[in-house]
Design a protein around this motif. Structure first.
Motif, short mmCIF file in Angstrom:
data_model
loop_
_atom_site.label_atom_id
_atom_site.label_comp_id
_atom_site.label_asym_id
_atom_site.label_seq_id
_atom_site.Cartn_x
_atom_site.Cartn_y
_atom_site.Cartn_z
N ARG A 1 -1.32 4.02 -3.16
CA ARG A 1 -2.50 3.36 -3.70
C ARG A 1 -3.58 3.36 -2.63
O ARG A 1 -3.32 3.61 -1.45
CB ARG A 1 -2.21 1.92 -4.15
CG ARG A 1 -1.76 1.01 -3.04
CD ARG A 1 -1.59 -0.45 -3.51
NE ARG A 1 -2.57 -1.32 -2.84
CZ ARG A 1 -3.61 -1.85 -3.42
NH1 ARG A 1 -3.85 -1.64 -4.71
NH2 ARG A 1 -4.45 -2.61 -2.74
N THR A 2 -4.81 3.09 -3.04
CA THR A 2 -5.92 3.01 -2.12
C THR A 2 -5.94 1.62 -1.49
O THR A 2 -6.06 0.62 -2.22
CB THR A 2 -7.25 3.27 -2.84
OG1 THR A 2 -7.21 4.56 -3.46
CG2 THR A 2 -8.41 3.22 -1.86
N ASP B 1 0.81 -1.22 0.00
CA ASP B 1 0.00 0.00 0.00
C ASP B 1 0.85 1.27 0.00
O ASP B 1 0.72 2.14 0.86
CB ASP B 1 -0.96 0.00 1.20
CG ASP B 1 -2.09 -0.99 1.01
OD1 ASP B 1 -2.29 -1.48 -0.12
OD2 ASP B 1 -2.77 -1.30 2.01
N VAL C 1 -8.16 -2.09 -2.58
CA VAL C 1 -8.61 -2.25 -3.96
C VAL C 1 -7.69 -3.21 -4.69
O VAL C 1 -6.64 -3.62 -4.18
CB VAL C 1 -8.68 -0.89 -4.69
CG1 VAL C 1 -9.61 0.07 -3.95
CG2 VAL C 1 -7.29 -0.27 -4.84
N SER C 2 -8.07 -3.58 -5.91
CA SER C 2 -7.27 -4.51 -6.71
C SER C 2 -5.84 -4.03 -6.88
O SER C 2 -5.61 -2.82 -7.05
CB SER C 2 -7.93 -4.67 -8.09
OG SER C 2 -7.03 -5.28 -9.01
N ASP D 1 -5.40 -1.62 -9.75
CA ASP D 1 -6.02 -0.29 -9.73
C ASP D 1 -4.98 0.77 -10.09
O ASP D 1 -3.89 0.81 -9.50
CB ASP D 1 -6.62 -0.01 -8.36
CG ASP D 1 -7.36 1.32 -8.33
OD1 ASP D 1 -8.48 1.38 -8.86
OD2 ASP D 1 -6.80 2.28 -7.78
N PRO D 2 -5.29 1.70 -11.03
CA PRO D 2 -4.30 2.68 -11.48
C PRO D 2 -4.22 3.95 -10.64
O PRO D 2 -3.34 4.78 -10.88
CB PRO D 2 -4.77 3.01 -12.89
CG PRO D 2 -6.26 2.87 -12.82
CD PRO D 2 -6.51 1.72 -11.86
N GLU D 3 -5.13 4.15 -9.69
CA GLU D 3 -5.16 5.41 -8.96
C GLU D 3 -3.87 5.60 -8.15
O GLU D 3 -3.38 4.68 -7.49
CB GLU D 3 -6.36 5.47 -8.02
CG GLU D 3 -6.49 6.80 -7.28
CD GLU D 3 -7.69 6.85 -6.36
OE1 GLU D 3 -7.88 7.89 -5.71
OE2 GLU D 3 -8.43 5.85 -6.28
#
Length: 273
Positions: free
Chosen positions: A206-207, A203, A210-211, A214-216
């Motif tokens: 990243r959030t 982590d 989530v997967s 995930d690109p965020e």
């Protein structure tokens, strides 16, 4: 102000994961290269203690478990190799910690051991052997940036996993997806195929939860992301930490979201502070 140590000379051999890490090799995202529990402290200024992201320890809701008694004069066991600052940044509700210790600041070689403290009165105990691992080609970073080919030091939650194959028997959140496919060759010319058969997202930027795909990037794309634990391909990574496949399977069997697992990672000098 962060203390910057000299960078290692980068080897410029072909690598299929060019955008900065693991996710880029799959979905053209910036990756192996995140949301951090905390942004890491510089070596000059210790960071304050922070809580880790993740699930709370299991037990009756609304009631804290009473600590088990211990013999008079004994102290709970500590994780070896961690200094006062690093130990203080591990949340009190964390009961699993994967400690990844780099050989040196500019080295891509490291080791990993999983610790648990199921009985707080007794403290931490190792539940695995010491695994040989790889990290970023250029070693470690006090402050990670996309494309620096370094692994960010710090303490980060472990909240989601995935891979090309079904996981071993595990209670850890896991998604099977054909998108976890990679090809090409690594920095030492080794094949990358199979590297994402099993992954656990770290982590960083990243959030949580989530997967891994995930690109965020909550801290922004320039801070990199897609930092994973994944199957070792026999050479340095873009910034991830890689473990032999048998140890990735063992890790997935052992990780328990109810124990709020974290990874504590960095070069030995940083961890000992």
């Amino acid at each position: 102000m962060s203390v910057t140590r000299p960078s290692a000379v980068r080897r410029r051999l072909p690598y299929a994961v060019r955008a900065g890490a693991c996710v880029a090799a799959i979905l053209s995202l910036a990756a192996c290269g995140g949301t951090a529990i905390t942004d890491t402290a510089s070596r000059a200024t210790p960071a304050p203690s922070t809580s880790s992201a993740g699930s709370k320890a299991d037990g009756p809701p609304g009631r804290a478990a009473a600590p088990a008694p211990r013999a008079p004069g004994t102290r709970p066991a500590l994780i070896p190799g961690l200094g006062l600052r690093t130990r203080g940044r591990i949340s009190a509700d964390t009961r699993q910690a994967l400690v990844v210790t780099g050989d040196s600041y500019n080295s891509s070689l490291s080791t990993a051991v999983l610790y648990t403290r199921d009985n707080p009165a007794q403290g931490w105990r190792a539940v695995t052997s010491r695994w040989r691992t790889h990290n970023g080609l250029n070693g470690w970073a006090d402050q990670h940036w996309e494309g620096d080919l370094r692994t960010p030091v710090g303490i980060y939650g472990l909240t989601a996993a995935g891979g090309l194959f079904k996981p071993p028997e595990s209670v850890f959140p896991y998604e099977q997806n054909p998108a976890y496919t990679v090809g090409g060759k690594g920095f030492d010319g080794e094949p990358l195929e199979g590297s994402f058969d099993y992954v656990v997202a770290i982590d960083y930027n990243r959030t949580p939860g989530v997967s891994p795909l995930d690109p965020e990037r909550p801290l922004g794309q320039k801070r990199g992301g897609g930092i994973w634990l994944h199957v070792d391909h026999g050479g340095p990574t873009q910034g991830c930490v890689s473990l032999p496949v048998e140890h990735m399977k063992e890790l997935l069997r052992l990780l328990d979201p109810r124990k709020n697992p974290v990874v504590v990672m960095g070069d030995a000098e940083w961890l000992e502070r």
